[in-house]
Design an enzyme around this catalytic site. Structure first.
Site, PDB file in Angstrom:
ATOM      1  N   LYS A  91     -20.975   6.155  13.234  1.00  0.00           N
ATOM      2  CA  LYS A  91     -20.322   6.469  11.961  1.00  0.00           C
ATOM      3  C   LYS A  91     -21.347   6.549  10.834  1.00  0.00           C
ATOM      4  O   LYS A  91     -21.316   7.471  10.013  1.00  0.00           O
ATOM      5  CB  LYS A  91     -19.263   5.423  11.627  1.00  0.00           C
ATOM      6  CG  LYS A  91     -18.550   5.661  10.292  1.00  0.00           C
ATOM      7  CD  LYS A  91     -17.729   4.462   9.864  1.00  0.00           C
ATOM      8  CE  LYS A  91     -16.518   4.265  10.732  1.00  0.00           C
ATOM      9  NZ  LYS A  91     -15.635   3.181  10.197  1.00  0.00           N
TER      10      LYS A  91
ATOM     11  N   THR B 164      -7.387  -6.217   1.938  1.00  0.00           N
ATOM     12  CA  THR B 164      -6.079  -6.833   1.695  1.00  0.00           C
ATOM     13  C   THR B 164      -5.986  -8.116   2.514  1.00  0.00           C
ATOM     14  O   THR B 164      -6.013  -8.080   3.747  1.00  0.00           O
ATOM     15  CB  THR B 164      -4.947  -5.870   2.078  1.00  0.00           C
ATOM     16  OG1 THR B 164      -5.064  -4.680   1.292  1.00  0.00           O
ATOM     17  CG2 THR B 164      -3.587  -6.511   1.833  1.00  0.00           C
TER      18      THR B 164
ATOM     19  N   GLU C 252      -7.232  -3.509  -3.641  1.00  0.00           N
ATOM     20  CA  GLU C 252      -7.170  -2.053  -3.855  1.00  0.00           C
ATOM     21  C   GLU C 252      -5.715  -1.597  -3.877  1.00  0.00           C
ATOM     22  O   GLU C 252      -4.852  -2.192  -3.235  1.00  0.00           O
ATOM     23  CB  GLU C 252      -7.958  -1.325  -2.764  1.00  0.00           C
ATOM     24  CG  GLU C 252      -7.556  -1.654  -1.328  1.00  0.00           C
ATOM     25  CD  GLU C 252      -6.381  -0.834  -0.829  1.00  0.00           C
ATOM     26  OE1 GLU C 252      -6.053   0.180  -1.457  1.00  0.00           O
ATOM     27  OE2 GLU C 252      -5.791  -1.222   0.188  1.00  0.00           O
ATOM     28  N   PHE C 253      -5.480  -0.521  -4.630  1.00  0.00           N
ATOM     29  CA  PHE C 253      -4.147   0.080  -4.712  1.00  0.00           C
ATOM     30  C   PHE C 253      -4.287   1.595  -4.517  1.00  0.00           C
ATOM     31  O   PHE C 253      -3.924   2.389  -5.378  1.00  0.00           O
ATOM     32  CB  PHE C 253      -3.491  -0.232  -6.054  1.00  0.00           C
ATOM     33  CG  PHE C 253      -3.314  -1.704  -6.312  1.00  0.00           C
ATOM     34  CD1 PHE C 253      -2.230  -2.386  -5.786  1.00  0.00           C
ATOM     35  CD2 PHE C 253      -4.244  -2.408  -7.071  1.00  0.00           C
ATOM     36  CE1 PHE C 253      -2.060  -3.743  -6.020  1.00  0.00           C
ATOM     37  CE2 PHE C 253      -4.088  -3.767  -7.308  1.00  0.00           C
ATOM     38  CZ  PHE C 253      -2.988  -4.444  -6.777  1.00  0.00           C
ATOM     39  N   LEU C 254      -4.835   1.974  -3.369  1.00  0.00           N
ATOM     40  CA  LEU C 254      -5.125   3.376  -3.096  1.00  0.00           C
ATOM     41  C   LEU C 254      -4.059   3.980  -2.198  1.00  0.00           C
ATOM     42  O   LEU C 254      -3.725   3.420  -1.163  1.00  0.00           O
ATOM     43  CB  LEU C 254      -6.495   3.514  -2.417  1.00  0.00           C
ATOM     44  CG  LEU C 254      -7.688   2.880  -3.135  1.00  0.00           C
ATOM     45  CD1 LEU C 254      -8.953   3.073  -2.308  1.00  0.00           C
ATOM     46  CD2 LEU C 254      -7.855   3.468  -4.520  1.00  0.00           C
ATOM     47  N   ARG C 255      -3.545   5.139  -2.600  1.00  0.00           N
ATOM     48  CA  ARG C 255      -2.613   5.880  -1.758  1.00  0.00           C
ATOM     49  C   ARG C 255      -3.387   6.887  -0.921  1.00  0.00           C
ATOM     50  O   ARG C 255      -4.199   7.650  -1.457  1.00  0.00           O
ATOM     51  CB  ARG C 255      -1.585   6.622  -2.607  1.00  0.00           C
ATOM     52  CG  ARG C 255      -0.658   5.741  -3.428  1.00  0.00           C
ATOM     53  CD  ARG C 255       0.119   6.593  -4.412  1.00  0.00           C
ATOM     54  NE  ARG C 255      -0.787   7.266  -5.345  1.00  0.00           N
ATOM     55  CZ  ARG C 255      -0.452   8.345  -6.059  1.00  0.00           C
ATOM     56  NH1 ARG C 255       0.737   8.898  -5.927  1.00  0.00           N
ATOM     57  NH2 ARG C 255      -1.339   8.888  -6.900  1.00  0.00           N
TER      58      ARG C 255
ATOM     59  N   LEU D  59      11.854   6.446  -4.698  1.00  0.00           N
ATOM     60  CA  LEU D  59      13.293   6.574  -4.504  1.00  0.00           C
ATOM     61  C   LEU D  59      13.605   7.891  -3.805  1.00  0.00           C
ATOM     62  O   LEU D  59      14.574   8.565  -4.140  1.00  0.00           O
ATOM     63  CB  LEU D  59      14.032   6.492  -5.847  1.00  0.00           C
ATOM     64  CG  LEU D  59      14.166   5.105  -6.474  1.00  0.00           C
ATOM     65  CD1 LEU D  59      14.890   5.195  -7.814  1.00  0.00           C
ATOM     66  CD2 LEU D  59      14.907   4.144  -5.543  1.00  0.00           C
TER      67      LEU D  59
ATOM     68  N   ALA E 214      14.679   9.428  -0.374  1.00  0.00           N
ATOM     69  CA  ALA E 214      15.227   9.095   0.945  1.00  0.00           C
ATOM     70  C   ALA E 214      14.510   9.893   2.028  1.00  0.00           C
ATOM     71  O   ALA E 214      14.103  11.042   1.819  1.00  0.00           O
ATOM     72  CB  ALA E 214      16.721   9.387   0.978  1.00  0.00           C
TER      73      ALA E 214
ATOM     74  N   CYS F 228      -0.523   0.503   5.559  1.00  0.00           N
ATOM     75  CA  CYS F 228      -0.326  -0.599   4.616  1.00  0.00           C
ATOM     76  C   CYS F 228       1.034  -1.279   4.711  1.00  0.00           C
ATOM     77  O   CYS F 228       1.119  -2.466   5.004  1.00  0.00           O
ATOM     78  CB  CYS F 228      -0.556  -0.108   3.189  1.00  0.00           C
ATOM     79  SG  CYS F 228      -2.260   0.372   2.844  1.00  0.00           S
TER      80      CYS F 228
END
Length: 446
Positions: free
Chosen positions: A35, A122, A151-154, A253, A255, A263
């Site tokens: 890697k 996390t 971290e708050f990564l999407r 919100l 559906a 995560c």
């Protein structure tokens, strides 16, 4: 500032590249030599929009380096971020912290001078205490601070999330560490991104609580969608009406077939286990996780119902396999359970995905992979939209009508409108709306 990031996985790689883009000097270290060698020439092991260009640009500017040599990587570093994986531990659902603790031991044996060790991974509440204990036991005289910085990564939007965050949470009670961390994030502070300082244990819990709340929110609207189908109501309008209340908000919100990814499934499980370890209980989170697991196979039953109650001997095409668009991540993707349930019901299953085919081949078997929506739909009795990739938002329905054996679309992401699809002669079923079965086509699916 000299920064070292331990771990070149999703979080570590995005963080390292973004810190380098801020102008810091960043070394990213990983034990996987293959890697690392690939990263040195700009070959990215994951799909994340814009990440390849970001990495290449900062390597060229000599602000970003990759190595397997931890000792060399931490030498002279003011801040060391631990960004290794914390997967669910087999058997009990707790976060596996072995990689975090090994990183702490390795750092303790090599670091020199006052250093801040930051937990970017996390981790459950109290992990920072254990990391501090590990380092203190190995190096009693070392001056250091252990800080929590979740971290708050999407996935699919990670670079934007890092550079334009809702908030930056930093857990430390030490003024010296607070000053250094403020300097690390100074470019974001100048852009008025809110930096929230709190205690270390509180910071660790913020991450889990945030993901658990969003998982509950998704599960809630999915159950409301089921009620809408029974009561002949429109879940999208219900969600819109709810979201206009600022106390609720419109995000999460939508559906669909349930949440997946790297995560939410593991973090909800870890939070529940943490609560149990402390003698508490999180019944709402426990229930949300259980309901979400059941929902994925329930989506297969929706497809079967749309096909007249049986898919035995029929070909079903699935559009989208990854748990969300703009990622190749197949971890806990709803498509896995849907495919298996359809195969169990006797269907022949065709699948396609713009990016995730290679990853999907490692976790899905018994299906035929196709390069695009139209080859996937050939001779199918139903087409199921599972992941809302842009490539599936403007399908050529006259062309699909010619290709398919039966004109049935099951839209699990509510991308289309019933009237639009029925105009092309399709039976259309979605989530949170009463199933549509035009009388002229009933015979075709019975």
């Amino acid at each position: 500032m000299d920064i070292t990031v331990v771990g070149a996985g999703y979080v570590g790689l995005v963080s390292a590249a973004c810190f380098a883009d801020f102008g810091h000097s960043v070394t990213c270290v990983d034990t996987d030599s293959t890697k690392v060698e690939n990263l040195k020439i700009g070959t990215i092991p994951i799909f994340e929009p814009g990440l390849d260009d970001l990495v290449t640009r900062n390597i060229s500017a000599d602000r970003l380096r990759f190595t397997t040599n931890l000792k060399a990587a931490v030498k002279g570093a003011s801040v060391i971020f631990i960004a290794v994986g914390t997967p669910s531990r087999r058997g009990d659902g707790h976060a596996d912290l072995s990689y975090v603790y090994q990183a702490a031991r390795d750092i303790a044996g090599t670091v020199e001078g006052y250093t801040i060790i930051v937990l970017k991974s996390t981790v459950p509440v109290g992990t920072g205490d254990e990391v501090e204990s590990i380092i203190r036991s190995a190096r009693p005289d070392l001056q250091f601070s252990v800080v929590s910085n979740p971290e708050f990564l999407r996935e699919g939007a990670a670079i934007g999330d890092f550079k334009r965050p809702d908030r930056i949470v930093i857990g430390t009670e030490e003024e010296r560490a607070r000053d250094v961390m403020s300097e690390v994030y100074r470019p974001l502070f100048l852009n008025q991104s809110p930096i929230f300082f709190t205690e270390r244990r509180t910071s660790e819990l913020i991450k889990y609580a945030s993901n658990a709340f969003l998982a509950v929110k998704i599960t809630f609207i999915n159950e409301i969608a089921d009620l809408c189908e029974l009561a002949d109501a429109n879940v999208q309008d219900v969600a819109r009406g709810m979201g206009l209340d600022n106390r609720i908000g419109q995000k999460f919100l939508h559906a669909g077939p349930g949440y997946g990814g790297s995560c939410f499934p593991k973090d909800t499980a870890a939070l529940v286990k943490t609560a149990q370890d402390y003698g508490g209980a999180l019944r709402i989170v426990e229930t949300a996780a259980a309901v979400n697991d059941q929902r994925k196979r329930a989506m297969a039953r929706k497809v079967i119902a749309a096909c007249g109650g049986s898919v035995k001997g029929k070909t079903i095409g699935l559009l989208g396999l990854t748990f969300k668009p703009n990622t190749d991540d197949m971890r806990d993707a709803p498509s896995i359970a849907i495919v298996q349930a359809l195969l169990d019901a006797g269907a022949t299953v065709n699948v396609t995905d713009p990016i995730g085919m290679a990853q999907a081949q490692g976790v899905i078997s018994g299906v035929t992979f196709y390069p695009d929506a139209y080859t996937c739909a050939d001779n199918a009795s139903a087409l199921v939209l599972v992941t809302e990739w842009d490539a599936y938002r403007a399908l050529d329905f006259p062309r699909l009508r010619e290709l398919m054996h039966l004109p049935i679309l099951v839209d699990l992401r509510n991308v289309y409108r019933a009237a639009e699809i029925e105009r092309h002669g399709f039976i259309y079923n979605s989530v949170g709306h009463k199933p549509s079965r035009p009388k002229s086509l009933l015979r075709a699916v019975s």
